[in-house]
Design a protein around this motif. Structure first.
Motif, short mmCIF file in Angstrom:
data_model
loop_
_atom_site.label_atom_id
_atom_site.label_comp_id
_atom_site.label_asym_id
_atom_site.label_seq_id
_atom_site.Cartn_x
_atom_site.Cartn_y
_atom_site.Cartn_z
N LYS A 345 0.95 -1.10 -0.07
CA LYS A 345 -0.02 -0.13 0.05
C LYS A 345 1.00 1.32 -0.04
O LYS A 345 1.06 1.90 1.05
CB LYS A 345 -1.00 0.03 1.33
N PRO A 346 1.32 1.46 -1.11
CA PRO A 346 2.46 2.69 -1.23
C PRO A 346 1.91 3.84 -0.86
O PRO A 346 0.73 4.26 -1.21
CB PRO A 346 2.90 2.42 -2.63
N MET A 347 3.01 4.82 -0.55
CA MET A 347 2.58 6.34 -0.31
C MET A 347 2.99 7.16 -1.40
O MET A 347 2.94 8.49 -1.29
CB MET A 347 2.95 6.49 1.10
N GLY A 348 3.62 6.57 -2.26
CA GLY A 348 4.26 7.22 -3.60
C GLY A 348 4.58 6.36 -4.53
O GLY A 348 4.52 5.18 -4.68
N GLY A 349 5.17 7.15 -5.69
CA GLY A 349 5.85 6.26 -6.76
C GLY A 349 4.64 5.65 -7.80
O GLY A 349 3.77 6.64 -7.90
N TYR A 350 4.80 4.51 -8.47
CA TYR A 350 3.84 4.44 -9.72
C TYR A 350 3.37 3.06 -9.49
O TYR A 350 2.67 2.72 -10.40
CB TYR A 350 4.92 4.59 -10.87
#
Length: 429
Positions: A345-350
């Motif tokens: 569950k990323p907070m940034g990137g792609y």
């Protein structure tokens, strides 16, 4: 819903038959959806259209120091661009080279130069019996493609939520002088969206490699690519830490504006030590008389300064954040509690990284493709495309329109459930 791992054979078969009917309905929709690459969508590209008006035939194309951007020269990039990108990379402009549009091209060029001419007077890699690279995995497939192309042996290193397994990294590089580098995506990594912890960065800076020409290839591709104004990843600046640790030449740090402005016509950059700069510029002087200074000036005029770039990235986040949240919500609704997969569950990137049950990733991607959804090839996130568990799938939410994305995510979860059920039925009693 009951976890699939707790179902008996009859329950598994009943669930599978129902899902096959759902899958058949998706196949009848004649879908052509693409979640395979981390490409900006049209709305994101539209955010940078003002760049086309930043310069025109009536404006002065000279820099503050008088450099005419229309002409030859300034091999390391115009000063204004170095200041802008220096602020983006958190590096001194004097330690930066501005290139053309692709940081991947700069990485390829850096490996190629090491192969043919060596690093800081060391033996060219092509003259050595063996050259090896450490590859935190799952990782970025195009990194691995470069080292594979040059015949460099790739050694997978496990990735943890705080970065690569540093015990393994430290042990390997200290004992084997054939290990010449390591690929790193330190913030919002591809594909998991992990960011290195402070301790991991400090340990990188204090590595004691057996090879004097060992380099950390620090690809800060997502340095300012936050999805939220809160909970943004922070990592210490690697060049500063290396200098403090007495390892000033240890890192090549790469970045670009490819997912900030136009991927096909951004500007790329490399930050490194003065020694490495001198080494690189000697070679670069034989390769080019200078990169596209007009494009460098266009970026400077468009953004003004780093605050303009940060504001611009907030607009990007507003476009893609709902897409990430939509995919994650669908995963949770359709797969949560079934014990057949995990996802970041990323907070940034792609990207979002999905871990299926062992032995299922290839078949999940195949089923999705048959029903009209193109995913990144299973195994692509590992060296030589060999995922030892056949479990990792990279999910790229940014490119499709959100309505198409929701359909693709729903179908993906159907494929995950079907393949997982079939896997469980192989051993069910």
């Amino acid at each position: 819903m009951k976890a699939y791992t707790e179902m008996n054979k009859q329950e598994l078969e009943t669930e599978l038959e129902a899902l096959k009917l759902t899958y058949d309905e998706y196949q009848k929709m004649d879908l052509h959806l693409d979640m395979s690459r981390g490409k900006p969508c049209r709305e994101q590209l539209d955010l940078s259209m003002g760049m086309m008006d930043a310069l025109n035939s009536t404006v002065d194309l000279s820099c503050e120091d008088g450099t005419d951007c229309r002409n030859y020269g300034v091999i390391d990039g115009i000063e204004e661009a170095k200041v802008l990108i220096g602020d983006m990379m958190e590096n001194n402009p004097d330690n930066i080279i501005i290139y053309g549009n692709s940081s991947l091209n700069v990485m390829y060029d850096t490996v190629s130069r090491a192969m043919t001419h060596g690093i800081l007077g060391n033996t060219p890699w092509c003259k050595l019996d063996k050259v090896k690279f450490l590859c935190p995995s799952p990782g970025y497939d195009r990194h691995f493609s470069i080292t594979e192309y040059f015949g460099i042996e790739m050694i997978p290193v496990p990735m943890n939520p705080d970065g690569p397994d540093m015990d393994m990294v430290e042990d390997l590089v200290s004992k084997d002088d054939a290990i010449k580098g390591i690929w790193c995506v330190p913030k919002y990594s591809n594909p998991q969206g992990y960011s290195y912890s402070q301790e991991v960065v400090y340990r990188f800076a204090r590595l004691k490699p057996a090879a004097p020409d060992f380099r950390i290839f620090w690809d800060n591709a997502y340095g300012i690519h936050h999805l939220y104004d809160h909970d943004q990843a922070y990592i210490p600046e690697i060049l500063a830490e290396c200098k403090k640790a007495g390892n000033p030449d240890l890192v090549y740090k790469f970045a670009s504006t490819s997912k900030i402005t136009f991927p096909g016509s951004g500007i790329a950059s490399l930050a490194t030590s003065p020694n490495n700069m001198e080494d690189i510029l000697k070679q670069l002087s034989h390769q080019t008389i200078g990169h596209d200074k007009v494009n460098q000036l266009r970026h400077v005029r468009f953004f003004g300064d780093i605050s303009g770039m940060v504001d611009h990235m907030k607009k990007h986040a507003d476009v893609i954040r709902p897409k990430f949240e939509a995919v994650l919500n669908i995963f949770e609704q359709n797969l949560g509690g079934l014990n057949i997969g995990e996802w970041t569950k990323p907070m940034g990137g792609y990207f979002i990284s999905f871990e299926s049950m062992d032995g299922c990733a290839n078949e999940i991607v195949h089923r999705a493709k048959k029903a009209g959804v193109k995913m990144t090839e299973a195994g692509a996130t590992w060296p030589y495309h060999k995922d030892p568990k056949d479990s990792n799938i990279r999910v790229a939410p940014t490119y499709p329109p959100i309505d198409d994305l929701k359909i693709a995510a729903e179908l993906f979860t159907v494929c995950v459930r079907m393949v997982s059920l079939e896997k469980l039925l192989e051993t069910a009693e």
